[in-house]
Enzyme design. Structure first.
Site, PDB file in Angstrom:
ATOM      1  N   GLU A   1      63.659  60.558   1.464  1.00 32.49           N
ATOM      2  CA  GLU A   1      65.092  60.350   1.287  1.00 32.49           C
ATOM      3  C   GLU A   1      65.738  59.547   2.409  1.00 32.49           C
ATOM      4  OE1 GLU A   1      67.174  63.578  -0.780  1.00 32.49           O
ATOM      5  OE2 GLU A   1      68.876  63.171   0.515  1.00 32.49           O
TER       6      GLU A   1
ATOM      7  N   HIS B   1      76.342  66.409  -5.699  1.00 35.37           N
ATOM      8  CA  HIS B   1      75.785  67.575  -5.010  1.00 35.37           C
ATOM      9  C   HIS B   1      76.511  67.933  -3.720  1.00 35.37           C
ATOM     10  CE1 HIS B   1      72.639  67.248  -7.961  1.00 35.37           C
ATOM     11  NE2 HIS B   1      71.936  68.229  -7.430  1.00 35.37           N
TER      12      HIS B   1
ATOM     13  N   HIS C   1      73.805  76.315 -10.274  1.00 39.82           N
ATOM     14  CA  HIS C   1      73.667  75.017  -9.606  1.00 39.82           C
ATOM     15  C   HIS C   1      74.122  73.866 -10.527  1.00 39.82           C
ATOM     16  CE1 HIS C   1      72.001  71.931  -7.004  1.00 39.82           C
ATOM     17  NE2 HIS C   1      71.345  71.440  -8.038  1.00 39.82           N
TER      18      HIS C   1
ATOM     19  N   ARG D   1      66.390  57.614  -2.805  1.00 38.68           N
ATOM     20  CA  ARG D   1      66.298  58.990  -3.314  1.00 38.68           C
ATOM     21  C   ARG D   1      67.621  59.754  -3.166  1.00 38.68           C
ATOM     22  NH1 ARG D   1      61.557  63.638  -2.455  1.00 38.68           N
ATOM     23  NH2 ARG D   1      62.667  65.173  -3.707  1.00 38.68           N
TER      24      ARG D   1
ATOM     25  N   HIS E   1      77.407  71.571  -3.838  1.00 37.58           N
ATOM     26  CA  HIS E   1      76.907  72.583  -2.902  1.00 37.58           C
ATOM     27  C   HIS E   1      78.068  73.332  -2.254  1.00 37.58           C
ATOM     28  CE1 HIS E   1      72.731  70.516  -2.383  1.00 37.58           C
ATOM     29  NE2 HIS E   1      72.777  71.291  -3.439  1.00 37.58           N
TER      30      HIS E   1
ATOM     31  N   GLU F   1      71.811  67.930 -14.708  1.00 34.34           N
ATOM     32  CA  GLU F   1      70.916  67.042 -13.956  1.00 34.34           C
ATOM     33  C   GLU F   1      70.414  65.902 -14.855  1.00 34.34           C
ATOM     34  OE1 GLU F   1      70.698  67.478 -10.732  1.00 34.34           O
ATOM     35  OE2 GLU F   1      70.562  69.609 -10.222  1.00 34.34           O
TER      36      GLU F   1
ATOM     37  N   LYS G   1      63.048  60.288 -11.831  1.00 34.35           N
ATOM     38  CA  LYS G   1      62.873  60.989 -10.557  1.00 34.35           C
ATOM     39  C   LYS G   1      61.573  60.547  -9.881  1.00 34.35           C
ATOM     40  CE  LYS G   1      63.399  64.927  -7.777  1.00 34.35           C
ATOM     41  NZ  LYS G   1      63.948  66.260  -7.586  1.00 34.35           N
TER      42      LYS G   1
ATOM     43  N   ARG H   1      49.806  76.572   7.686  1.00 29.43           N
ATOM     44  CA  ARG H   1      50.237  75.178   7.878  1.00 29.43           C
ATOM     45  C   ARG H   1      50.096  74.299   6.633  1.00 29.43           C
ATOM     46  NH1 ARG H   1      47.612  76.346  12.632  1.00 29.43           N
ATOM     47  NH2 ARG H   1      49.085  76.878  14.277  1.00 29.43           N
TER      48      ARG H   1
ATOM     49  N   LYS I   1      60.700  68.686  -2.623  1.00 28.34           N
ATOM     50  CA  LYS I   1      61.692  69.358  -1.769  1.00 28.34           C
ATOM     51  C   LYS I   1      61.578  70.850  -2.006  1.00 28.34           C
ATOM     52  CE  LYS I   1      65.531  66.137  -1.246  1.00 28.34           C
ATOM     53  NZ  LYS I   1      67.002  66.041  -1.444  1.00 28.34           N
TER      54      LYS I   1
ATOM     55  N   ASN J   1      71.447  62.859  -5.382  1.00 22.40           N
ATOM     56  CA  ASN J   1      72.421  63.862  -4.952  1.00 22.40           C
ATOM     57  C   ASN J   1      73.820  63.607  -5.501  1.00 22.40           C
ATOM     58  OD1 ASN J   1      70.572  65.370  -3.343  1.00 22.40           O
ATOM     59  ND2 ASN J   1      70.646  63.721  -1.840  1.00 22.40           N
TER      60      ASN J   1
HETATM   61  N1  NAD Z   1      63.828  71.156  -4.975  1.00 19.09           N
HETATM   62  C1  NAD Z   1      64.665  70.367  -5.594  1.00 19.09           C
HETATM   63  O1  NAD Z   1      64.505  69.149  -5.589  1.00 19.09           O
HETATM   64  C2  NAD Z   1      65.781  70.976  -6.368  1.00 19.09           C
HETATM   65  C3  NAD Z   1      66.503  70.198  -7.270  1.00 19.09           C
HETATM   66  C4  NAD Z   1      67.487  70.812  -8.033  1.00 19.09           C
HETATM   67  C5  NAD Z   1      67.739  72.162  -7.877  1.00 19.09           C
HETATM   68  N2  NAD Z   1      67.023  72.883  -6.971  1.00 19.09           N
HETATM   69  C6  NAD Z   1      67.257  74.308  -6.804  1.00 19.09           C
HETATM   70  O2  NAD Z   1      66.920  74.955  -8.041  1.00 19.09           O
HETATM   71  C7  NAD Z   1      67.666  76.161  -8.142  1.00 19.09           C
HETATM   72  C8  NAD Z   1      68.228  76.273  -9.533  1.00 19.09           C
HETATM   73  O3  NAD Z   1      67.169  76.310 -10.452  1.00 19.09           O
HETATM   74  P1  NAD Z   1      67.367  76.895 -11.925  1.00 19.09           P
HETATM   75  O4  NAD Z   1      68.576  76.314 -12.500  1.00 19.09           O
HETATM   76  O5  NAD Z   1      66.080  76.719 -12.607  1.00 19.09           O
HETATM   77  O6  NAD Z   1      67.728  78.439 -11.662  1.00 19.09           O
HETATM   78  P2  NAD Z   1      66.840  79.773 -11.607  1.00 19.09           P
HETATM   79  O7  NAD Z   1      65.538  79.536 -11.003  1.00 19.09           O
HETATM   80  O8  NAD Z   1      67.715  80.809 -11.009  1.00 19.09           O
HETATM   81  O9  NAD Z   1      66.629  80.136 -13.149  1.00 19.09           O
HETATM   82  C9  NAD Z   1      67.750  80.402 -13.955  1.00 19.09           C
HETATM   83  C10 NAD Z   1      67.627  81.741 -14.713  1.00 19.09           C
HETATM   84  O10 NAD Z   1      66.790  81.567 -15.844  1.00 19.09           O
HETATM   85  C11 NAD Z   1      65.762  82.550 -15.850  1.00 19.09           C
HETATM   86  N3  NAD Z   1      64.627  81.934 -16.517  1.00 19.09           N
HETATM   87  C12 NAD Z   1      63.818  80.987 -16.015  1.00 19.09           C
HETATM   88  N4  NAD Z   1      62.991  80.538 -16.977  1.00 19.09           N
HETATM   89  C13 NAD Z   1      63.269  81.247 -18.095  1.00 19.09           C
HETATM   90  C14 NAD Z   1      62.766  81.214 -19.407  1.00 19.09           C
HETATM   91  N5  NAD Z   1      61.826  80.329 -19.789  1.00 19.09           N
HETATM   92  N6  NAD Z   1      63.258  82.095 -20.314  1.00 19.09           N
HETATM   93  C15 NAD Z   1      64.250  82.953 -19.948  1.00 19.09           C
HETATM   94  N7  NAD Z   1      64.804  82.994 -18.728  1.00 19.09           N
HETATM   95  C16 NAD Z   1      64.315  82.137 -17.814  1.00 19.09           C
HETATM   96  C17 NAD Z   1      65.585  82.867 -14.395  1.00 19.09           C
HETATM   97  O11 NAD Z   1      64.943  84.103 -14.216  1.00 19.09           O
HETATM   98  C18 NAD Z   1      67.017  82.856 -13.913  1.00 19.09           C
HETATM   99  O12 NAD Z   1      67.648  84.059 -14.238  1.00 19.09           O
HETATM  100  C19 NAD Z   1      68.717  76.103  -7.073  1.00 19.09           C
HETATM  101  O13 NAD Z   1      68.342  76.985  -6.026  1.00 19.09           O
HETATM  102  C20 NAD Z   1      68.674  74.678  -6.564  1.00 19.09           C
HETATM  103  O14 NAD Z   1      69.012  74.555  -5.210  1.00 19.09           O
HETATM  104  C21 NAD Z   1      66.067  72.318  -6.221  1.00 19.09           C
HETATM  105 ZN    ZN Z   2      70.520  69.501  -8.313  1.00 20.09          ZN
END
Ligand code: NAD
Ligand code: ZN
Length: 357
Positions: A233, A244, A261, A237, A248, A181, A223, A117, A139, A241
């Site tokens: 949100e 997005h 993304h 907040r 999405h 972003e 942020k 939990r 999130k 988006n």
């Molecule tokens: N929670 C939130 O508020 C929020 C906001 C925006 C995006 N997201 C989510 O985040 C995700 C996208 O995140 P992302 O763009 O970081 O993608 P990701 O986590 O897939 O990373 C991108 C790639 O880079 C590689 N990588 C990571 N760090 C590295 C480094 N230092 N050196 C070499 N390679 C590296 C990873 O292994 C992967 O292949 C999506 O699922 C999206 O929905 C969430």
């Molecule tokens: Zn985003």
């Protein structure tokens, strides 16, 4: 090093930003109990596991290494975190450490929200996108085949460590995705920052350390301010988006992992800008500026060629911003000023959906 605080009363937490923050003892300071579960993936763990573990010698550290990619951000792979936590008998005082990009951060954070939990977790974001966005704000979640991030929870980390040095191993295309972003923050909240980005885009893409540190700091500052005002949100907040809802839909249509993304957000933001222009809120020069900046950042400005208005309509109707059957969109009133609204002209939306083809 610079430090920001996400101000949420007794759940407030620091964001440490700078070169080498992983080399300091910061991580250990935020571990509460004796047990640590490092959650990472097959790409990032070999690169940075040693740096993380070096400051954790006084703790029992276990790890779960997931396959790399958005395609694995699902319930089945998420469950592997619980398998390890239970196998290694982690108790309620355990701390999860998310080492990776947004995929790992979202999955580990959601596991921390649910394990017994709710347990502590620390974000160690290693992509630009996760440093400026996903690691901050609480999130968490996973994808369902029918929709992005449809299963999840709000669960704040106890600290965020954004070490700018880890960005040196990030592929160029991922750096660009993070810039989508960053540009978003300028568009929704800070026209001066947008102009700064126009003037510094080349420095950012060539990984100038000072330029990156400033862009990350300013993005996290915006942020953190929005999250502190509206954690769940209910209002401001939602501006985060921008692009997005369209984005999405692009990600889901293309298949998770096919469009990054950030790439989908860039194309989606151009659609939001196009609709804002059709509504007469911003002018064609503004749209040109936005398009030029996304291009300079190495990002797409149109969705996949095979996407039709019908695809968009079907996918957008499941969006979390649909309230009581009415689609709400984040649109621009100016560069630096956004609004969440369901007051847009349906015919104009249709033109936007058709115009992108
Ligand atoms: N929670 C939130 O508020 C929020 C906001 C925006 C995006 N997201 C989510 O985040 C995700 C996208 O995140 P992302 O763009 O970081 O993608 P990701 O986590 O897939 O990373 C991108 C790639 O880079 C590689 N990588 C990571 N760090 C590295 C480094 N230092 N050196 C070499 N390679 C590296 C990873 O292994 C992967 O292949 C999506 O699922 C999206 O929905 C969430
Ligand atoms: Zn985003």
């Amino acid at each position: 090093m610079q430090t920001l605080t996400v101000d949420l009363g007794d759940r407030s937490y620091p964001i440490y930003i700078g070169a080498g923050v992983l080399q300091q003892s910061l991580l250990a300071q935020h571990v509460r109990g004796k047990q640590v579960m490092l959650v990472s993936n097959e790409t990032v763990a070999p690169l940075y596991r040693a740096a993380v573990c070096q400051s954790l010698s006084e703790f029992e550290v276990d790890e779960v290494i997931l396959p790399d990619g958005e395609a694995y951000k699902d319930l089945a792979h998420w469950n592997q975190i619980f398998d390890q936590l239970l196998l290694k008998r982690h108790n309620r005082t355990t701390t999860l450490i998310a080492l990776g990009g947004g995929v790992i951060g979202d999955m580990a954070g959601f596991a921390a929200a649910c394990y017994q939990r709710g347990v502590n977790f620390i974000q160690v974001p290693t992509t630009l996108l996760s440093q400026v966005d996903s690691s901050v704000g609480g999130k968490t979640g996973v994808n369902h085949p029918a929709g992005k991030n449809m299963i999840g929870a709000f669960h704040q980390p106890v600290a965020v460590l954004a070490d700018t040095e880890v960005l040196n191993t990030l592929p160029d295309v991922e750096l660009s995705a993070g810039l989508a972003e960053v540009i978003k923050y300028g568009l929704i909240h800070d026209a001066d920052f947008f102009t700064w980005l126009e003037n510094n885009m080349q420095a950012l893409r060539s990984r100038n350390a000072d330029a990156l540190a400033y862009a990350i700091y300013r993005s996290c500052e915006i942020k953190a301010e929005m999250v502190a005002l509206d954690e769940r949100e209910a209002g401001v907040r939602a501006l985060l988006n921008l692009g997005h809802t369209f984005g999405h839909a692009i990600e889901t249509h293309a298949g998770y992992g096919q469009w990054l993304h950030g790439q989908a957000v860039a194309a989606g933001t151009m659609m939001a800008a196009d609709l804002s222009c059709r509504m007469g809120w911003i002018n064609a020069d503004d749209v040109d500026r936005i398009e030029r900046l996304f291009k300079a950042a190495g990002l797409p400005i149109k969705p996949p060629a095979d996407m039709t208005p019908a695809h968009f309509n079907a996918l957008m109707s499941i969006d979390k911003k649909v309230l009581d059957g009415r689609l709400r969109l984040v649109l621009l009133e100016a560069i630096g000023q956004a609004v969440v609204t369901d007051q847009f002209d349906q015919a104009a939306l249709m033109q936007t959906l058709q115009g992108v083809r």
